[in-house]
Design a protein around this motif. Structure first.
Motif, PDB file in Angstrom:
ATOM      1  N   MET A  36       0.817  -1.192   0.000  1.00 60.22           N
ATOM      2  CA  MET A  36       0.000   0.000   0.000  1.00 60.22           C
ATOM      3  C   MET A  36       0.865   1.263   0.000  1.00 60.22           C
ATOM      4  SD  MET A  36      -3.075   0.151  -0.355  1.00 60.22           S
ATOM      5  CE  MET A  36      -4.618   0.806  -0.023  1.00 60.22           C
ATOM      6  N   LYS A  37       1.976   1.235   0.733  1.00 58.65           N
ATOM      7  CA  LYS A  37       2.862   2.393   0.777  1.00 58.65           C
ATOM      8  C   LYS A  37       3.488   2.649  -0.589  1.00 58.65           C
ATOM      9  CE  LYS A  37       4.178   2.151   5.614  1.00 58.65           C
ATOM     10  NZ  LYS A  37       5.293   2.014   6.549  1.00 58.65           N
ATOM     11  N   THR A  38       3.734   1.579  -1.335  1.00 55.03           N
ATOM     12  CA  THR A  38       4.340   1.728  -2.661  1.00 55.03           C
ATOM     13  C   THR A  38       3.402   2.476  -3.598  1.00 55.03           C
ATOM     14  OG1 THR A  38       5.468  -0.372  -2.312  1.00 55.03           O
ATOM     15  CG2 THR A  38       5.396   0.473  -4.560  1.00 55.03           C
ATOM     16  N   ILE A  39       2.122   2.167  -3.549  1.00 55.61           N
ATOM     17  CA  ILE A  39       1.139   2.831  -4.407  1.00 55.61           C
ATOM     18  C   ILE A  39       1.004   4.296  -4.006  1.00 55.61           C
ATOM     19  CG2 ILE A  39      -1.297   2.906  -5.058  1.00 55.61           C
ATOM     20  CD1 ILE A  39      -1.310  -0.158  -4.724  1.00 55.61           C
ATOM     21  N   ALA A  40       0.960   4.593  -2.720  1.00 57.27           N
ATOM     22  CA  ALA A  40       0.853   5.977  -2.249  1.00 57.27           C
ATOM     23  C   ALA A  40       2.081   6.775  -2.670  1.00 57.27           C
ATOM     24  CB  ALA A  40       0.680   6.007  -0.741  1.00 57.27           C
ATOM     25  N   ARG A  41       3.262   6.172  -2.558  1.00 59.05           N
ATOM     26  CA  ARG A  41       4.495   6.850  -2.953  1.00 59.05           C
ATOM     27  C   ARG A  41       4.499   7.108  -4.459  1.00 59.05           C
ATOM     28  NH1 ARG A  41       9.291   3.355  -2.029  1.00 59.05           N
ATOM     29  NH2 ARG A  41       7.951   2.737  -0.320  1.00 59.05           N
ATOM     30  N   PHE A  42       3.995   6.145  -5.239  1.00 57.74           N
ATOM     31  CA  PHE A  42       3.930   6.310  -6.696  1.00 57.74           C
ATOM     32  C   PHE A  42       2.989   7.454  -7.076  1.00 57.74           C
ATOM     33  CE2 PHE A  42       1.852   5.299 -10.758  1.00 57.74           C
ATOM     34  CZ  PHE A  42       2.956   5.333 -11.591  1.00 57.74           C
ATOM     35  N   LEU A  43       1.852   7.570  -6.421  1.00 55.38           N
ATOM     36  CA  LEU A  43       0.889   8.621  -6.726  1.00 55.38           C
ATOM     37  C   LEU A  43       1.400  10.006  -6.333  1.00 55.38           C
ATOM     38  CD1 LEU A  43      -2.439   6.858  -5.691  1.00 55.38           C
ATOM     39  CD2 LEU A  43      -1.585   7.282  -7.999  1.00 55.38           C
ATOM     40  N   LYS A  44       2.249  10.085  -5.293  1.00 58.23           N
ATOM     41  CA  LYS A  44       2.796  11.370  -4.865  1.00 58.23           C
ATOM     42  C   LYS A  44       4.012  11.794  -5.675  1.00 58.23           C
ATOM     43  CE  LYS A  44       1.276  11.214  -0.081  1.00 58.23           C
ATOM     44  NZ  LYS A  44       1.702  11.223   1.319  1.00 58.23           N
ATOM     45  N   ASP A  45       4.625  10.874  -6.403  1.00 59.34           N
ATOM     46  CA  ASP A  45       5.833  11.174  -7.168  1.00 59.34           C
ATOM     47  C   ASP A  45       5.499  12.080  -8.341  1.00 59.34           C
ATOM     48  OD1 ASP A  45       8.395  11.181  -8.132  1.00 59.34           O
ATOM     49  OD2 ASP A  45       8.212   9.232  -9.117  1.00 59.34           O
ATOM     50  N   GLU A  46       6.146  13.236  -8.405  1.00 61.12           N
ATOM     51  CA  GLU A  46       5.899  14.201  -9.475  1.00 61.12           C
ATOM     52  C   GLU A  46       7.156  14.492 -10.283  1.00 61.12           C
ATOM     53  OE1 GLU A  46       4.173  17.702  -7.891  1.00 61.12           O
ATOM     54  OE2 GLU A  46       2.439  16.672  -7.054  1.00 61.12           O
ATOM     55  N   SER A  47       8.122  13.616 -10.262  1.00 58.20           N
ATOM     56  CA  SER A  47       9.399  13.881 -10.928  1.00 58.20           C
ATOM     57  C   SER A  47       9.274  13.903 -12.449  1.00 58.20           C
ATOM     58  CB  SER A  47      10.439  12.850 -10.514  1.00 58.20           C
ATOM     59  OG  SER A  47      10.027  11.551 -10.896  1.00 58.20           O
ATOM     60  N   GLY A  48       8.346  13.173 -13.024  1.00 60.26           N
ATOM     61  CA  GLY A  48       8.192  13.143 -14.473  1.00 60.26           C
ATOM     62  C   GLY A  48       7.265  14.220 -15.021  1.00 60.26           C
ATOM     63  N   SER A  49       6.612  14.946 -14.146  1.00 65.55           N
ATOM     64  CA  SER A  49       5.630  15.931 -14.612  1.00 65.55           C
ATOM     65  C   SER A  49       6.289  17.089 -15.350  1.00 65.55           C
ATOM     66  CB  SER A  49       4.805  16.450 -13.440  1.00 65.55           C
ATOM     67  OG  SER A  49       5.627  17.144 -12.527  1.00 65.55           O
ATOM     68  N   THR A  50       7.492  17.446 -14.987  1.00 64.96           N
ATOM     69  CA  THR A  50       8.160  18.557 -15.657  1.00 64.96           C
ATOM     70  C   THR A  50       8.427  18.244 -17.120  1.00 64.96           C
ATOM     71  OG1 THR A  50       9.200  19.158 -13.575  1.00 64.96           O
ATOM     72  CG2 THR A  50      10.142  20.101 -15.547  1.00 64.96           C
ATOM     73  N   ALA A  51       8.877  17.041 -17.405  1.00 56.00           N
ATOM     74  CA  ALA A  51       9.142  16.649 -18.788  1.00 56.00           C
ATOM     75  C   ALA A  51       7.859  16.652 -19.607  1.00 56.00           C
ATOM     76  CB  ALA A  51       9.784  15.265 -18.825  1.00 56.00           C
ATOM     77  N   ILE A  52       6.780  16.217 -19.024  1.00 55.10           N
ATOM     78  CA  ILE A  52       5.491  16.216 -19.719  1.00 55.10           C
ATOM     79  C   ILE A  52       5.040  17.649 -19.992  1.00 55.10           C
ATOM     80  CG2 ILE A  52       3.046  15.636 -19.481  1.00 55.10           C
ATOM     81  CD1 ILE A  52       3.960  13.161 -17.891  1.00 55.10           C
ATOM     82  N   GLU A  53       5.221  18.528 -19.032  1.00 55.54           N
ATOM     83  CA  GLU A  53       4.827  19.926 -19.215  1.00 55.54           C
ATOM     84  C   GLU A  53       5.646  20.577 -20.324  1.00 55.54           C
ATOM     85  OE1 GLU A  53       5.383  21.502 -15.341  1.00 55.54           O
ATOM     86  OE2 GLU A  53       3.571  20.558 -14.551  1.00 55.54           O
TER      87      GLU A  53
END
Length: 53
Positions: A1-18
């Protein structure tokens, strides 16, 4: 469960998408502008050709 929560909070790839979305929008705007300018230039050169004939 912690792995899924950590994955959803991870925003490191959002800059490249933007940046990718920004480049796509600029490309679309440039293509539209170049098409409009090219059409107007074509009409101008055609009119100039008729005037010199």
């Amino acid at each position: 469960m912690k792995t899924i929560a950590r994955f959803l909070k991870d925003e490191s790839g959002s800059t490249a998408i933007e940046y990718g979305m920004l480049v796509a929008l600029i490309s679309i705007a440039a293509l539209t502008m170049f098409t409009a300018v090219g059409t107007k230039l074509s009409v101008s050169f055609t009119k100039a050709g008729y005037l010199t004939s």
